[in-house]
Design a protein around this motif. Structure first.
Motif, short mmCIF file in Angstrom:
data_model
loop_
_atom_site.label_atom_id
_atom_site.label_comp_id
_atom_site.label_asym_id
_atom_site.label_seq_id
_atom_site.Cartn_x
_atom_site.Cartn_y
_atom_site.Cartn_z
N GLU A 199 0.84 -1.39 0.42
CA GLU A 199 0.22 -0.19 0.04
C GLU A 199 0.99 1.33 -0.28
O GLU A 199 0.92 1.70 -0.24
N GLU A 200 1.37 1.19 1.01
CA GLU A 200 2.38 2.96 0.36
C GLU A 200 3.40 2.91 -0.61
O GLU A 200 3.96 3.66 -1.00
N ARG A 253 0.72 4.09 -2.88
CA ARG A 253 0.80 5.60 -2.22
C ARG A 253 1.77 6.57 -2.64
O ARG A 253 1.56 7.43 -3.66
N LYS A 300 1.16 9.64 -5.17
CA LYS A 300 1.46 10.78 -4.87
C LYS A 300 2.50 11.07 -5.64
O LYS A 300 2.66 12.50 -5.82
N TYR A 347 -5.03 0.18 -6.72
CA TYR A 347 -4.86 1.23 -6.31
C TYR A 347 -4.91 2.70 -6.87
O TYR A 347 -4.47 2.43 -8.08
N GLU A 352 -8.85 6.05 -4.31
CA GLU A 352 -8.23 4.89 -4.33
C GLU A 352 -8.36 3.72 -4.12
O GLU A 352 -7.35 2.86 -4.33
#
Length: 244
Positions: free
Chosen positions: A24-25, A28, A32, A54, A59
Motif C-alpha cells: 500500500e505504501e 501511494r 503521489k 490503487y 483510491e
C-alpha cells in the motif's frame, strides 16, 4: 524544464520507495509522485497469492480499470491506447490515464522515466514480499519452538512419574527376594540411577536448540537489514535503475 523536473521527481521516488514497507505504501508513493506532475494513474501489484490495486483519484480501482489490468498485463512492457498508456512488469502494472500528447518532449520524458521506474517498483515490491515471507517463517518457527518446549516438559514429567512408580514397585517387591538390606538399597539405587540417566530428551533438546538458533539468526538479519537501510545513501545512488 518540465523534462528535467520529471527526471528529478523520478529520483525522489526511487529514494521514497526504499522507505516503503508495505504494498500500500508503494502504491501511494507512486501515485503521489505522479500527481505532483499532474499525471493521474492507477497501479496494480501482483504476488502469487494476492493482488493490490490503487487509483490516484478514488483510491479504489474501478471495475473497468481492473479489467484493463487483467487484459493488458501480458501485452508487453508498454502499451498505448488513446491518451492512456500502461507499463507492465512481472508483478506491477501502472496505468497512466492522461498521458501528454504523443510526439511532445514531455511525452517522451514520461515514457522514458516510467519504463525505468516500474523496474524499481517491481524490485521493491519483491523485496517486501520476501521480508514478509521471512517474518511468517520466523513466527512459525517461534510457534514450533514453543510446541517443542512444551513437549519436552511433558515427556520429562511423564518420565519422572514413571521413575517414581517403578521405584515404588521395586521397593514393595524386595520382601519377596532373599536380599540383605544393603543389597536392596544398592539395587534400588542402581535402577533409579539408570532410569534417571535417560530422563533428558536429548533429541528434542537438540531440536529445540536448533530452532531457537534459527529464530535468533533471523532476528539478527532483520536488524542488520534495518541498519543497512538507514545507512543507505538517498536518491538511489547505488541503485541499478538508470534514469538517463
Amino acid at each position: 524544464m518540465k523534462q528535467a523536473a520529471s527526471y528529478g521527481r523520478a529520483l525522489e521516488l526511487v529514494a521514497v520507495l526504499n522507505d516503503c514497507n508495505t504494498p500500500e505504501e508503494i502504491m501511494r508513493a507512486v501515485a503521489k509522485n505522479m500527481m505532483s506532475q499532474d499525471l493521474k494513474i492507477a497501479i496494480q501489484l501482483r504476488s502469487d497469492t494476492e493482488t493490490f490495486n490503487y487509483d490516484a483519484d478514488t483510491e479504489e480501482c474501478s471495475a473497468i480499470e481492473l479489467q484493463v489490468f487483467e487484459v493488458l498485463k501480458g501485452h508487453g512492457r508498454i502499451y498505448h491506447f488513446g491518451r492512456r498508456t500502461i507499463f507492465n512488469d512481472n508483478h506491477v502494472s501502472i496505468l497512466f490515464k492522461n498521458m501528454p500528447l504523443e510526439g511532445t518532449f514531455l511525452f517522451d520524458a514520461i515514457l522514458d522515466v516510467a519504463a525505468k521506474l516500474i523496474l524499481a517498483v517491481n524490485s521493491r515490491f519483491l523485496s517486501i514480499l520476501q521480508n514478509q515471507s521471512l517474518l511468517e517463517t520466523r513466527n512459525k518457527l517461534s510457534a514450533a519452538l514453543d510446541m517443542v518446549a512444551k513437549g519436552i516438559s511433558s515427556i520429562e514429567e511423564e518420565r519422572r512419574e514413571l521413575v517414581e512408580q517403578i521405584g515404588l514397585k521395586i521397593g514393595l517387591s524386595f520382601h519377596q527376594l532373599d536380599m540383605t538390606e544393603e543389597q536392596e538399597q544398592f539395587f534400588a539405587k542402581l535402577v533409579e540411577t539408570e532410569i534417571r540417566s535417560k530422563e533428558t530428551s536429548s533429541g528434542l533438546t537438540q531440536l529445540q536448540a536448533l530452532i531457537s538458533e534459527c529464530v535468533e539468526e533471523m532476528v539478527l538479519e532483520e536488524g542488520n537489514e534495518a541498519e543497512s537501510k538507514t545507512d543507505e545513501q538517498p536518491a538511489g545512488a547505488d541503485n541499478d535503475i538508470e534514469l538517463f
